[in-house]
Design a protein around this motif. Sequence first.
Motif, PDB file in Angstrom:
ATOM      1  N   UNK A 325      46.149  44.652  43.318  1.00  0.00           N
ATOM      2  CA  UNK A 325      46.792  44.592  42.125  1.00  0.00           C
ATOM      3  C   UNK A 325      45.528  45.361  40.942  1.00  0.00           C
ATOM      4  N   UNK A 326      46.052  45.972  40.062  1.00  0.00           N
ATOM      5  CA  UNK A 326      45.237  46.469  38.953  1.00  0.00           C
ATOM      6  C   UNK A 326      44.210  45.535  38.129  1.00  0.00           C
ATOM      7  N   UNK A 327      43.714  44.257  38.299  1.00  0.00           N
ATOM      8  CA  UNK A 327      42.515  43.889  38.930  1.00  0.00           C
ATOM      9  C   UNK A 327      41.420  44.290  39.383  1.00  0.00           C
ATOM     10  N   UNK A 328      41.811  44.506  40.784  1.00  0.00           N
ATOM     11  CA  UNK A 328      41.073  44.605  41.916  1.00  0.00           C
ATOM     12  C   UNK A 328      41.397  45.755  41.121  1.00  0.00           C
ATOM     13  N   UNK A 329      41.530  46.696  41.379  1.00  0.00           N
ATOM     14  CA  UNK A 329      41.703  48.223  41.242  1.00  0.00           C
ATOM     15  C   UNK A 329      41.027  48.751  40.125  1.00  0.00           C
ATOM     16  N   UNK A 330      40.796  48.211  38.705  1.00  0.00           N
ATOM     17  CA  UNK A 330      39.717  48.745  37.867  1.00  0.00           C
ATOM     18  C   UNK A 330      37.973  47.942  38.321  1.00  0.00           C
ATOM     19  N   UNK A 331      38.539  47.863  38.537  1.00  0.00           N
ATOM     20  CA  UNK A 331      37.223  46.468  39.234  1.00  0.00           C
ATOM     21  C   UNK A 331      36.512  47.735  40.020  1.00  0.00           C
ATOM     22  N   UNK A 332      37.171  48.348  41.272  1.00  0.00           N
ATOM     23  CA  UNK A 332      36.363  48.775  42.057  1.00  0.00           C
ATOM     24  C   UNK A 332      36.141  50.481  42.042  1.00  0.00           C
ATOM     25  N   UNK A 333      37.045  50.886  40.963  1.00  0.00           N
ATOM     26  CA  UNK A 333      36.481  51.915  40.442  1.00  0.00           C
ATOM     27  C   UNK A 333      35.457  51.944  39.414  1.00  0.00           C
ATOM     28  N   UNK A 334      35.080  51.592  38.096  1.00  0.00           N
ATOM     29  CA  UNK A 334      34.514  50.683  37.398  1.00  0.00           C
ATOM     30  C   UNK A 334      32.905  50.538  38.220  1.00  0.00           C
ATOM     31  N   UNK A 335      33.234  49.893  39.974  1.00  0.00           N
ATOM     32  CA  UNK A 335      31.901  50.061  40.522  1.00  0.00           C
ATOM     33  C   UNK A 335      30.977  51.351  40.868  1.00  0.00           C
ATOM     34  N   UNK A 336      32.592  51.794  41.085  1.00  0.00           N
ATOM     35  CA  UNK A 336      32.808  53.261  41.425  1.00  0.00           C
ATOM     36  C   UNK A 336      31.535  54.579  40.415  1.00  0.00           C
ATOM     37  N   UNK A 337      32.374  53.962  39.654  1.00  0.00           N
ATOM     38  CA  UNK A 337      31.617  55.055  38.305  1.00  0.00           C
ATOM     39  C   UNK A 337      30.999  54.340  37.917  1.00  0.00           C
ATOM     40  N   UNK A 444      33.649  53.597  28.786  1.00  0.00           N
ATOM     41  CA  UNK A 444      32.826  52.706  28.077  1.00  0.00           C
ATOM     42  C   UNK A 444      32.014  52.429  29.301  1.00  0.00           C
ATOM     43  N   UNK A 445      32.110  52.036  30.737  1.00  0.00           N
ATOM     44  CA  UNK A 445      31.346  52.287  31.639  1.00  0.00           C
ATOM     45  C   UNK A 445      30.172  53.409  31.717  1.00  0.00           C
ATOM     46  N   UNK A 446      31.507  54.804  31.997  1.00  0.00           N
ATOM     47  CA  UNK A 446      29.989  55.499  31.883  1.00  0.00           C
ATOM     48  C   UNK A 446      29.030  56.076  31.305  1.00  0.00           C
ATOM     49  N   UNK A 447      29.094  55.565  30.079  1.00  0.00           N
ATOM     50  CA  UNK A 447      28.351  56.078  28.826  1.00  0.00           C
ATOM     51  C   UNK A 447      27.469  54.428  28.340  1.00  0.00           C
ATOM     52  N   UNK A 448      27.816  53.970  28.638  1.00  0.00           N
ATOM     53  CA  UNK A 448      26.352  52.476  29.281  1.00  0.00           C
ATOM     54  C   UNK A 448      25.565  52.599  29.718  1.00  0.00           C
TER      55      UNK A 448
END
Length: 648
Positions: A325-337, A444-448
């Motif tokens: 799902x999109x939620x899981x996809x977003x969680x995974x990519x933000x963690x990698x970032x 947002x995640x990368x800058x933060x």
Amino acid sequence: MNAVEIPPYFWGLATLALCLLVFPLLHPTNRLHRLIVSGAAILSILVYMGWRLVATLDLTTPVAALLSIGFFMLEVCSTLGGMLVLFVLTRRGNRSQDVARNIRWLRTTQPTAAIFICTYNEEVGILERTLTGALNQSYPAKVYMLDDGHRPEVEALCRRRGVEWLTRTDNRHAKAGNMNAGIATLAARGEMPDFVAILDADFVPLPNFMKRSIALFKDAAVGVVQTPQHFFNPDPLQHRIKGHLDLPDEQRFFFDTLLPAKDGWNTAFSCGTSSVVRTSALTQIGGFPTDSITEDMLLSIRMKEHGFFTAYLNEKLSLGLAPEGIGEYCTQRIRWCVGAMQIVRSADGLFSRRPLSWIDRMSLAETLLYWVGSFPFRLACLLVPILYWTTGLTIMDAPMDQLAAFLLPRILVEAFAISWYSNGRIMPLLTDTSQLLIAPEIVAASLHTLLFPGERPFKVTNKGGDRSHTVIHWKLLSRFAIVLLFTAMGMLVSYCSPLAPTFFSDQKGVVAFWSMYNVLVCIMAMIVCVETPRRADERAPIGGTAVFSAADSETVVQLLDISSSGVAFANEGGWKVGDRGTISIKELGEMPASIARITDNVVGAKILLSPQQQTALTHFQFAGERMRTPDVSTLGSFIALIRGLALS
């Protein structure tokens, strides 16, 4: 004598013709050919960027200058990252021949091995499938279930399958802490193996995974062996575009094209699951790193600092679940970032004083530019046409003939180069869509993290669960709906309304084409935001015949595919929904069955498997590599994309 005037489109057509003539004559396995392709692409980029710098910046007003220079800086960051990728692609590693040469060494030395299956909240059915693969290895390895969920049902599963269940008193440092606890337990017992394999809970190792991977450790400098991640279920884009077996999944370019190239430079890195680690090297670096939530990448960097490198074995040796799902996809990519940014800011990062070579630092720079350059640039490209249609402001001041002479050749050469390297494993439309789905969160995640690189919580990517209902991500869908509306309305008003503003430049046609591409991306993204139901279990093709017994009759049926909950066979007439009986399949034996659906060509039956039959089915699906994964090509991917969009 008058000079011959060259039409604006000449350079684009000439570049296209040259690409069509030259690229088919080149082969990706030839090192010189790879240098030629990357060199041509990098040269076209440099010519274009030089022209952008000296001839296209709009400095007429402060606002125009701010927009023009700002967009150019984003373009520089994204383009520099792309050039570094093209440079890396000039080489390509191939470890399969090393494996073949080292098998005799493996048989002679027989190093000890273990398999760690890391789990937190995954379903028992997913864990049992992975356990079955781990216990079916052609090379002996003791299997451990590292359960940070402390679940009695997982303990019962391990007891039933004869696998040791390991837990710890806390969940500190998430997955890295879990693995370190496992290593500490084995060390305390005096049972430390020579090598330990790492598997995520949903990744099923194929029978030769351990044998093929450990063979590379004959080279004493190899600290980690990483194998590619393949997926037997469709990711969110593949599922909605209905092209699982013809379209590349979102990670195919990385694992099939980029990571082999990095291996050619000895800059490949661990990606966590489906890897094997030399425990003596792990001890030297102090265990799995805990100062980044992407401990896998940092593991390879620490290994490099101690004289060990990561070897990449590009063979399909495990199969797992892509985010569903999109939620899981977003969680995974933000963690990698976040993990990558933590590494960049760490003592092991890009500007570290530790012993990292220039190519290692360049690899870190490419990673940094991917996260902080490409995502903001994608967002800007989505929003700039709207700015043009509403205000008339442009991000470059260039006539059409110069755009045709500089921009078009750059786009064509780079597109041909990436397609030549990847053979359809990357498609710009799919890549742009997948990146824009998460771009604001990634920015947002990368800058933060770059500004405040402290400890971050580790969020597990959920796998499995109930996918039987339609889910609409309204917040995400509304983003693209608004962009689509403003882009389409601006274009329509400028071309069709008598009240259209008069401030448009001669770039109107270019921005219109740009806008139409953005509209297509928005439509694709909105389609993906509506998650339609999925099968509970992925199916594997199965041939041969079975016997369906009902009442006093027995019918021989031609099998098509099978999962843990159902089987499909050819419809030869005489069936009706609700028929009950048993079906006997050679590989599994006899099991209860009931007819659930009927089409013109296929009959689908629900089946009920015993635990022994479930194990036998997993052996059948994975030991014989019957679980299908995408087999892509440039033409096939393009056709599948068009077909999928039409069906969606």
